[in-house]
Design a protein around this motif. Structure first.
Motif, PDB file in Angstrom:
ATOM      1  N   LYS A   1      10.621  11.851   4.241  1.00 26.44           N
ATOM      2  CA  LYS A   1       9.793  11.170   5.231  1.00 26.44           C
ATOM      3  C   LYS A   1       8.609  10.567   4.504  1.00 26.44           C
ATOM      4  N   GLY A   2       7.925   9.577   5.133  1.00 28.08           N
ATOM      5  CA  GLY A   2       6.754   8.979   4.500  1.00 28.08           C
ATOM      6  C   GLY A   2       6.998   7.508   4.200  1.00 28.08           C
ATOM      7  N   ASP A   3       5.940   6.830   3.724  1.00 29.60           N
ATOM      8  CA  ASP A   3       5.999   5.382   3.497  1.00 29.60           C
ATOM      9  C   ASP A   3       5.519   5.034   2.090  1.00 29.60           C
ATOM     10  N   ILE A   4       6.212   4.074   1.496  1.00 37.48           N
ATOM     11  CA  ILE A   4       5.769   3.529   0.209  1.00 37.48           C
ATOM     12  C   ILE A   4       5.756   2.010   0.331  1.00 37.48           C
ATOM     13  N   TYR A   5       4.647   1.376   0.006  1.00 33.05           N
ATOM     14  CA  TYR A   5       4.556  -0.083  -0.012  1.00 33.05           C
ATOM     15  C   TYR A   5       4.412  -0.537  -1.458  1.00 33.05           C
ATOM     16  N   VAL A   6       5.237  -1.475  -1.874  1.00 37.80           N
ATOM     17  CA  VAL A   6       5.113  -2.033  -3.222  1.00 37.80           C
ATOM     18  C   VAL A   6       4.910  -3.541  -3.081  1.00 37.80           C
ATOM     19  N   PHE A   7       3.748  -4.013  -3.549  1.00 36.30           N
ATOM     20  CA  PHE A   7       3.444  -5.442  -3.416  1.00 36.30           C
ATOM     21  C   PHE A   7       4.177  -6.246  -4.476  1.00 36.30           C
ATOM     22  N   GLY A   8       4.437  -5.632  -5.611  1.00 35.82           N
ATOM     23  CA  GLY A   8       5.165  -6.325  -6.674  1.00 35.82           C
ATOM     24  C   GLY A   8       6.653  -6.009  -6.616  1.00 35.82           C
ATOM     25  N   GLN A   9       7.221  -5.726  -7.779  1.00 34.54           N
ATOM     26  CA  GLN A   9       8.656  -5.428  -7.866  1.00 34.54           C
ATOM     27  C   GLN A   9       8.886  -3.943  -8.179  1.00 34.54           C
ATOM     28  N   ILE A  10      10.029  -3.434  -7.703  1.00 39.46           N
ATOM     29  CA  ILE A  10      10.482  -2.134  -8.213  1.00 39.46           C
ATOM     30  C   ILE A  10      11.518  -2.450  -9.274  1.00 39.46           C
ATOM     31  N   GLU A  11      11.195  -2.134 -10.501  1.00 36.61           N
ATOM     32  CA  GLU A  11      12.040  -2.547 -11.620  1.00 36.61           C
ATOM     33  C   GLU A  11      13.453  -1.968 -11.514  1.00 36.61           C
ATOM     34  N   ASN A  12      13.541  -0.660 -11.228  1.00 35.57           N
ATOM     35  CA  ASN A  12      14.843  -0.017 -11.080  1.00 35.57           C
ATOM     36  C   ASN A  12      14.907   0.726  -9.751  1.00 35.57           C
ATOM     37  N   PRO A  13      15.303   0.068  -8.669  1.00 36.85           N
ATOM     38  CA  PRO A  13      15.337   0.764  -7.379  1.00 36.85           C
ATOM     39  C   PRO A  13      16.436   1.825  -7.352  1.00 36.85           C
TER      40      PRO A  13
ATOM     41  N   GLY B   1      16.150  -4.331   6.969  1.00 33.04           N
ATOM     42  CA  GLY B   1      15.573  -5.499   7.645  1.00 33.04           C
ATOM     43  C   GLY B   1      14.286  -5.941   6.993  1.00 33.04           C
ATOM     44  N   GLU B   2      13.594  -6.828   7.716  1.00 29.88           N
ATOM     45  CA  GLU B   2      12.303  -7.305   7.224  1.00 29.88           C
ATOM     46  C   GLU B   2      11.253  -7.039   8.289  1.00 29.88           C
ATOM     47  N   VAL B   3      10.035  -6.716   7.848  1.00 31.08           N
ATOM     48  CA  VAL B   3       8.953  -6.474   8.804  1.00 31.08           C
ATOM     49  C   VAL B   3       7.689  -7.169   8.329  1.00 31.08           C
ATOM     50  N   GLU B   4       6.809  -7.479   9.297  1.00 35.29           N
ATOM     51  CA  GLU B   4       5.494  -7.988   8.935  1.00 35.29           C
ATOM     52  C   GLU B   4       4.474  -6.915   9.268  1.00 35.29           C
ATOM     53  N   GLN B   5       3.674  -6.568   8.300  1.00 33.07           N
ATOM     54  CA  GLN B   5       2.700  -5.494   8.523  1.00 33.07           C
ATOM     55  C   GLN B   5       1.398  -5.787   7.820  1.00 33.07           C
ATOM     56  N   GLU B   6       0.329  -5.184   8.368  1.00 29.00           N
ATOM     57  CA  GLU B   6      -0.952  -5.260   7.676  1.00 29.00           C
ATOM     58  C   GLU B   6      -1.125  -3.984   6.867  1.00 29.00           C
ATOM     59  N   VAL B   7      -1.240  -4.151   5.559  1.00 29.35           N
ATOM     60  CA  VAL B   7      -1.346  -2.998   4.681  1.00 29.35           C
ATOM     61  C   VAL B   7      -2.629  -3.106   3.872  1.00 29.35           C
ATOM     62  N   ASP B   8      -3.524  -2.139   4.038  1.00 34.19           N
ATOM     63  CA  ASP B   8      -4.813  -2.124   3.334  1.00 34.19           C
ATOM     64  C   ASP B   8      -5.517  -3.477   3.466  1.00 34.19           C
TER      65      ASP B   8
ATOM     66  N   VAL C   1      -4.276  -6.386   4.076  1.00 33.17           N
ATOM     67  CA  VAL C   1      -3.507  -7.588   3.718  1.00 33.17           C
ATOM     68  C   VAL C   1      -2.314  -7.694   4.654  1.00 33.17           C
ATOM     69  N   LYS C   2      -2.168  -8.830   5.317  1.00 37.36           N
ATOM     70  CA  LYS C   2      -1.031  -9.027   6.198  1.00 37.36           C
ATOM     71  C   LYS C   2       0.075  -9.712   5.388  1.00 37.36           C
ATOM     72  N   ALA C   3       1.260  -9.116   5.416  1.00 39.42           N
ATOM     73  CA  ALA C   3       2.333  -9.679   4.591  1.00 39.42           C
ATOM     74  C   ALA C   3       3.697  -9.300   5.160  1.00 39.42           C
ATOM     75  N   ARG C   4       4.751  -9.986   4.682  1.00 44.25           N
ATOM     76  CA  ARG C   4       6.133  -9.647   5.076  1.00 44.25           C
ATOM     77  C   ARG C   4       6.753  -8.757   3.993  1.00 44.25           C
ATOM     78  N   PHE C   5       7.498  -7.757   4.450  1.00 48.45           N
ATOM     79  CA  PHE C   5       8.106  -6.808   3.516  1.00 48.45           C
ATOM     80  C   PHE C   5       9.593  -6.653   3.825  1.00 48.45           C
TER      81      PHE C   5
END
Lengths: 568, 266
Positions: B206-218, B226-233, B235-239
């Motif tokens: 459980k829990g949330d992780i936001y990565v603004f850049g890339q995950i090199e090895n997911p 899916g895709e979501v739009e959220q305000e994180v710290d 910053v409003k962005a699509r994830f």
């Protein structure tokens, strides 16, 4: 020549029937003697205090490989809980203390003898090395037999004499003390991912049932006449509705009478009975059936029990019951260790939190106390927490306080989240019994010593016995109103004499007299078949050579041998 | 609020164990009394005044006490350990275990910190202007109850094993994170403004992780949903939204299984 006189204490010695009489106890050269035998004794003033023999723990996991796994995989058990150096060696850990802390803490509580509850025979050198490193207290260790291939094969064919010869050989090879049985057949079945959930559930590939294993081992034990009886951890531990399996196990002792020269009167010791006295068929309708189980024990003189009291702490469970630990990890999703020990046994370790907020835990708490408080013979009912499974042994003073004080029980019950449901599922609220110090001495000294067959040396204050004497700052004529004071006095004894040496004073360890390893050496007639079986099994199945299996002398520390001769 | 200023004038040869440098320990004490508080260099215990000059008295309570550490504190460990209130400012670098087991108050480190900072944090704020070492906001060794609450904000990058066994609270990393983020997590939020190297959310329940850049090895245990739009710290962005770790058990809430979430910015 050291002479000591403990003056004017209230003496409790159930082995001699002494009930709090004000009298003197004389000590000379490590033994208790008649007071007239002393010439110029040093005196210890015990006026207004309770004097008992040193405590005897019949069932505790303090040394050996699975205890060490517990120590290694629970570093958080030490974090912020380790006192700085107070004695000769550093102390650390709470639920799985270091060997040093275990020895010191037992001594601080006035205990002198601890019976290690399960020794995997293959790892007996490790057990004995840790015994050496556990200061002050005398130790014995029981090798496990209930899932041993030799035992299963002999008992399948009802070869009691052969099984007895093998048992004698293994006791010597491991410097063991008694026959321990853990989840008979079930632990072996776990090697195949299975279990034996009741005493009639056959062991896969061995065509024998747990009932036959238990009965066969009782016969073996009485054939040999060992000091202790079969020490049984029943099948189906910890599950709702298991009390019927427990009663089925206890009934197997019917018809057997003890045959030994050690004053033991039981043929079966059923350990941590709290874990085996549950009703209901799910965790939802989980309830106590302690009254049914203890009624049976009350009416059958050839059985002794220890309670395995839940102390409501965060602890570390560890048992040779491999399938149970595997089952437990699926319940609480915590870290987990399990192992299989070749032809002999298995083991597992899982942390567990007995929380007053959890209904099952508070019912378990009540079950243990019901067993003790509904017992009609406290010489056959002993205090234990199955350390560390139901709680750490340092909680014995708290367990005793619960037994001695309804107010202490009520205060603890007030902290329960599901108090009503706990009361509904148990009979604890209807029990007003409060035990006295004589009964506590029965449950912690005289009773366990007698059941272990060591009551000629330990557990009493008669002349000739070891001068292991605990003095507590408790006045039986003026017991403290506040139950916490009882717990405090029992946690830190005013004085402990071990072999006549003042070892603890006001709860502080002063010195470390040499501890002993107690083991049972049984002489049996030469048995060529068993010798050949052992040779062949080692050749075929074991990972070690027969010559490297038996304990080497250098592993054995300061032995005290109890000799049994069956050839006469 | 009263301020106690400690200036490192005699730096230790070894590392200094400063678990007593907390507003809780300083509250109600004068400068002279504070200088007598125990610190350990290796196994040797000494008064704090051996290493620091102490100016100013502590406040009446922890909440009314601010501690400022000056000089070279790069070999000072465990500052603010188990603190419940008040404020600590470290004006340069500090070593390991800063703010470990912290329950409240605020620590501001103006330089870099080493490993195990914010370990098993329960509340309060830990602000690091530089970068952090390994095991940031992680659980102590062996413990399955890691960070429970509070906020850790690191301006720079973090090492490996961030937020192991996280149960609550928030960790914000301004730069990159090395391997192992939120391993075994059962709650809490980790926000990585840069890239994450890999093994993000392993065995996460459980829990949330936001990565603004890339995950090199997911990790293969996560599934895109899916895709979501959220305000994180702020910053409003699509994830892109992933759930997992599908190899791990997942509790059921209101009839639906609860998963760990990874969001990577589009």
């Amino acid at each position: 020549m050291s002479e000591l006189l403990i003056k004017n204490g209230f003496v409790f010695d159930p082995l001699q029937g002494i009930r709090g009489d004000r009298m003197d106890i004389a000590v000379k050269d490590g033994r208790i003697v008649e007071t007239s035998a002393l010439q110029h004794p040093e005196t210890i003033d015990a006026s207004g205090m309770t004097v008992m023999a040193g405590g005897i723990d019949i069932h505790s996991h303090v040394v050996g490989p699975k205890v060490n796994v517990g120590r290694l995989f629970r570093p958080e058990d030490k974090l912020f809980k380790s006192p700085l150096k107070r004695c000769n060696r550093m102390e650390m850990g709470f639920s799985v203390p270091s060997t040093f802390k275990a020895g010191y803490d037992y001594a601080r509580m006035g205990y002198v003898f601890v019976n290690e509850a399960a020794m995997p025979p293959l790892h007996s050198p490790h057990v004995h090395e840790e015994i050496r490193d556990t200061p002050i207290i005398d130790n014995a260790a029981m090798p496990v037999f209930g899932n041993n291939w030799f035992t299963l094969e002999y008992l399948k064919n009802h070869e009691i004499e052969n099984n007895a010869a093998y048992t004698a050989w293994l006791l010597r090879a491991t410097r063991g003390f008694a026959i321990k049985v853990v989840n008979p057949g079930g632990t072996e079945a776990w090697g195949w991912g299975l279990n034996c959930e009741n005493v009639h559930d056959p062991v896969p590939y061995f065509e024998i049932t747990p009932a036959e294993i238990i009965a066969g081992l009782i016969e073996t034990n009485e054939h040999l006449g060992l000091p202790h009886s079969v020490h049984l951890h029943c099948n189906n531990l910890g599950n709702p509705g298991n009390y019927t399996d427990t009663l089925d196990s206890l009934k197997l002792a019917e018809g057997y009478t003890p045959k030994n020269n050690f004053g033991r009167e039981q043929v079966l010791h059923a350990t941590h009975l709290q874990f085996h006295s549950y009703g209901g068929d799910s965790w939802g309708n989980f309830e106590s059936r302690a009254p049914d189980v203890i009624d049976y024990v009350n009416s059958h003189d050839n059985i002794t029990i220890d309670i395995g009291q839940v102390t409501l702490d965060e602890t570390t469970t560890m048992t040779a019951d491999g399938p149970f630990e595997h089952h437990l990890r699926a319940l609480n999703n915590l870290k987990w260790a399990n192992t299989d020990v070749e032809l002999e046994t298995a083991a597992g370790v899982v942390p567990y939190i007995y929380s007053p907020k959890v209904k099952v835990c508070t019912i378990q708490w009540a079950v243990g106390l019901e067993l003790a408080l509904l017992s009609k013979d406290l010489m056959r009912t002993f205090v234990s927490t199955d350390h560390p499974n139901a709680g750490p042994f340092i909680r014995y003073p708290r367990v005793i306080t619960w037994l001695m004080s309804r107010a202490a029980r009520d205060a603890t019950m007030k902290t329960f989240k599901w108090l009503e449901r706990t009361i509904d599922a148990t009979s604890i609220d209807g029990i007003d019994r409060e035990l006295d110090l004589y009964e506590i001495a029965q449950m912690t000294r005289a009773g366990p010593a007698k059941a272990l067959g060591i009551s000629n040396t330990y557990g009493g204050l008669a002349p000739g016995m070891d001068a292991d004497i605990a003095i507590y700052a408790l006045n039986p004529e003026n017991m403290p109103e506040n139950p916490e004071e009882i717990e405090k006095a029992l946690s830190r004894c005013a004085c402990l004499l071990k072999d006549g040496v003042v070892t603890v004073r006001d709860g502080e360890v002063l010195t470390e007299p040499p501890k002993r390893t107690v083991w049972v050496d049984v002489k049996v007639p030469e048995n060529a078949q068993v010798q050949r079986d052992i040779y062949e099994h080692f050749l075929r199945y074991y990972s070690v050579n027969l010559g490297n299996y038996s304990l080497f002398e250098e592993h054995l520390f300061n032995p005290r041998v109890i000799e049994v001769d069956t050839t006469q | 609020m009263k301020t106690v200023t400690l200036t490192m004038t005699n730096p230790p040869e070894l590392y200094l164990e400063g678990q007593n440098i907390t507003p809780d320990a300083f509250a109600g004490k004068t400068a002279a009394e504070i200088a007598a508080i125990d610190v350990w260099e290796g196994k040797l215990k000494s008064p704090l005044g051996k290493y620091f000059t102490v100016e100013g008295n502590g406040g009446a309570t922890a909440a009314e006490t601010r501690i400022i550490l000056r000089g070279d504190c790069s070999r000072l460990k465990r500052v603010g350990q188990q603190m419940t209130a008040g404020e600590i400012v470290i004006e340069g670098d500090a070593d390991m275990y800063i703010g470990g087991w912290m329950k409240g108050g605020k620590i501001h480190v103006k330089g870099n910190v080493d490993s195990f900072c914010g370990l098993a944090m329960e509340g309060g704020e830990l602000i690091i202007d530089g970068k952090a070492g390994h095991h940031l906001g992680s659980s102590p060794r062996g413990e399955w109850r890691g960070m429970q609450g509070g906020l850790i904000r690191v301006a720079g990058s973090a090492g490996n094993d961030t937020a192991t066994f996280m149960n609550g609270g928030t960790i914000i990393i301004g730069g990159d994170a090395d391997i192992h983020v939120s391993t075994h997590a059962e709650g809490g939020t980790v926000i990585i403004k840069g890239n994450a190297k890999g093994r993000v959310g392993g065995q996460m329940v459980k829990g949330d992780i936001y990565v603004f850049g890339q995950i090199e090895n997911p990790l293969p245990g996560f599934k895109q949903v899916g895709e979501v739009e959220q305000e994180v710290d702020g910053v409003k962005a699509r994830f892109i939204h992933y759930i997992g770790d599908l190899g791990e058990r997942h509790p059921v809430s209101k009839g639906k299984p609860v998963y760990g979430n990874i969001y990577t910015r589009i």
